[in-house]
Design an enzyme around this catalytic site. Structure first.
Site, mmCIF file in Angstrom:
data_model
loop_
_atom_site.group_PDB
_atom_site.id
_atom_site.type_symbol
_atom_site.label_atom_id
_atom_site.label_comp_id
_atom_site.label_asym_id
_atom_site.label_seq_id
_atom_site.Cartn_x
_atom_site.Cartn_y
_atom_site.Cartn_z
ATOM 1 N N ASP A 271 0.862 -1.177 0.000
ATOM 2 C CA ASP A 271 0.000 0.000 0.000
ATOM 3 C C ASP A 271 0.900 1.230 0.000
ATOM 4 O O ASP A 271 2.041 1.188 0.433
ATOM 5 C CB ASP A 271 -0.898 -0.020 1.240
ATOM 6 C CG ASP A 271 -2.068 0.949 1.131
ATOM 7 O OD1 ASP A 271 -2.124 1.686 0.126
ATOM 8 O OD2 ASP A 271 -2.896 0.964 2.039
ATOM 9 N N ASP B 256 -8.237 -7.526 -0.192
ATOM 10 C CA ASP B 256 -7.346 -7.620 0.965
ATOM 11 C C ASP B 256 -8.033 -7.002 2.165
ATOM 12 O O ASP B 256 -8.909 -6.148 2.023
ATOM 13 C CB ASP B 256 -6.029 -6.873 0.715
ATOM 14 C CG ASP B 256 -6.162 -5.384 1.011
ATOM 15 O OD1 ASP B 256 -5.729 -4.944 2.101
ATOM 16 O OD2 ASP B 256 -6.740 -4.641 0.181
ATOM 17 N N CYS C 87 -13.777 -27.919 6.747
ATOM 18 C CA CYS C 87 -12.551 -27.137 6.567
ATOM 19 C C CYS C 87 -11.319 -28.037 6.708
ATOM 20 O O CYS C 87 -11.264 -28.898 7.594
ATOM 21 C CB CYS C 87 -12.487 -25.999 7.580
ATOM 22 S SG CYS C 87 -11.031 -24.932 7.375
ATOM 23 N N CYS D 69 -8.830 -26.794 12.161
ATOM 24 C CA CYS D 69 -10.026 -27.636 12.123
ATOM 25 C C CYS D 69 -9.696 -29.124 12.119
ATOM 26 O O CYS D 69 -10.483 -29.943 12.606
ATOM 27 C CB CYS D 69 -10.872 -27.281 10.904
ATOM 28 S SG CYS D 69 -11.713 -25.680 11.066
ATOM 29 N N HIS E 95 -7.322 -20.518 10.469
ATOM 30 C CA HIS E 95 -8.638 -20.915 9.966
ATOM 31 C C HIS E 95 -9.261 -19.821 9.097
ATOM 32 O O HIS E 95 -9.754 -20.105 7.999
ATOM 33 C CB HIS E 95 -9.603 -21.233 11.107
ATOM 34 C CG HIS E 95 -11.015 -21.370 10.628
ATOM 35 N ND1 HIS E 95 -11.480 -22.483 9.975
ATOM 36 C CD2 HIS E 95 -12.053 -20.474 10.648
ATOM 37 C CE1 HIS E 95 -12.741 -22.290 9.611
ATOM 38 N NE2 HIS E 95 -13.115 -21.086 10.014
ATOM 39 N N CYS F 44 -8.155 -26.830 7.201
ATOM 40 C CA CYS F 44 -7.036 -26.107 7.806
ATOM 41 C C CYS F 44 -6.494 -26.875 9.008
ATOM 42 O O CYS F 44 -7.149 -27.772 9.554
ATOM 43 C CB CYS F 44 -7.453 -24.699 8.214
ATOM 44 S SG CYS F 44 -8.394 -24.594 9.755
#
Length: 368
Positions: free
Chosen positions: A92, A265, A303, A308, A334, A305
């Site tokens: 940015d 984002d 999920c 999880c 997650h 991840c």
């Protein structure tokens, strides 16, 4: 070294899958980009980000300009080497951060004088300084230095900021960046249709391989943001990625893709994770609440991840409520994986030309 191509467009909605080729690798869109403001996505390692499926991360010019300084990062070999991330990085410009320092800054045609939020020291950012900092950081995508206005700004203030943003953009475009960098210009205009159209028409000539939509998700209603995206859609270059800045909730991503957005984002997924909130396809859940004390299900059943696959809601709640660092880390893993999986589901729907049905089903289940 930069190229964007549309791979697939949903025949019934116009939503699309694209491929942005950069010197640091290929980014498949739609994409959510985790934010690493201080040259790190909070509490996560590059290996964890790779496992989550992150294709590109963000860092912030304003914060790195103040600390540790772009000269130090340049001596370290650039931002990629400094933080250990070898895929694309977007920086940015610092424009939004100085906008948020309303009581600590003074805007002139030359740039922005402000007091550091760290120690109060007087600092100055201009289009040229922002470009210099981003050049030294060595980011892949460089954002133009712009002036963002508050959601409640009157039309006169919005127009003044728009004109200044365009003049600053011209100055940014004349600054010589590294050969492996590209500049994304930013559309402004607040919530005024005619100003947004004026901005996009005059900004497009500066867009070589990407264009950003700024000044949204700063306090206006989501319906207003969606309306502005609808207004902009016909004027955006079809052969370039469209980046909606600072947006990262599941509903805004689903609705944004429907309106031609390719890149997103936000600090939201990691920020709410540290406060004990998890993202799911049915909406956010506050895991720290007592209702999850003896809930031994994963955060989300399907999920994949690490969180999880290994831990229950009850355990994560325990970690959060005892201020254990692992709790915020696991919810961050997650939430970022959730948004990556969301974009994967979006791409699948686009590939099957059924994105309208996907959107309707999402709206019927999501409680945001």
């Amino acid at each position: 070294m930069f190229k964007y191509e549309v791979i697939k467009e949903c025949k019934r909605s116009g939503a699309r899958i694209g491929r942005l080729t950069t010197p640091r690798g290929v980014i498949e869109t739609p994409v959510f980009m985790p934010v690493g403001t201080q040259a790190t996505v909070k509490a996560l390692t590059p290996d964890e980000l790779n496992e989550i499926g992150a294709q590109i991360i963000l860092s912030n010019t304003y914060h790195l300009f103040l600390r540790p300084g772009h000269d130090l990062i340049k001596r370290a070999g650039g931002l990629h080497k400094f933080c250990g991330w070898d895929k694309p990085i977007l920086t940015d410009s610092g424009g939004f951060q100085v906008f948020s320092l309303a009581s600590l800054r003074k805007i002139t045609e030359e740039g922005v004088e402000f007091n550091s939020h760290i120690d109060g020291a007087k600092k100055f950012l201009s289009p040229e300084i922002s470009m210099e900092v981003q050049r030294d950081l060595g980011s892949t995508i460089v954002m133009a230095f712009d002036e963002c206005t508050a959601a409640n700004a009157d039309k006169n203030k919005a127009e003044i900021a728009l004109e200044r943003t365009l003049r600053w953009l011209d100055r940014c475009s004349k600054y010589k960046l590294n050969e492996d960098q590209i500049l994304f210009p930013i559309i402004q205009g607040n919530v005024y249709d005619d100003l947004r159209i004026e901005s996009v028409k005059r900004t497009v000539p500066y867009a070589k391989c990407g264009i950003a939509i700024g000044g949204l998700s700063v306090g206006e209603e989501k319906s207003v943001m969606y309306h502005i995206l609808d207004v902009l859609y016909p004027f955006l270059p079809k052969n370039q990625p469209h980046y909606l800045m600072g947006v990262g909730s599941a509903d805004c991503i689903v609705e944004g893709v429907l309106r031609g957005v390719d890149m997103f984002d936000c600090v939201l997924p990691t920020r709410i994770a540290r406060n004990g909130t998890a993202m799911t396809m049915n909406g956010d859940i506050t895991v720290r609440n007592a209702t999850y004390k003896d809930d031994f299900r994963p955060i989300e059943d399907d999920c994949d991840c690490y969180c999880c696959k290994h831990f229950s809601r009850a355990y994560i709640r325990h970690l959060i409520n005892t201020d254990e660092i692992l709790g915020g880390r696991m919810l961050s893993v997650h939430n970022l994986r959730f948004l990556t999986r969301l974009t994967e589901k979006i791409k699948s729907a686009i590939n099957n030309d059924c994105y309208p049905e996907f959107v309707e089903e999402f709206r019927s289940k999501y409680n945001g």
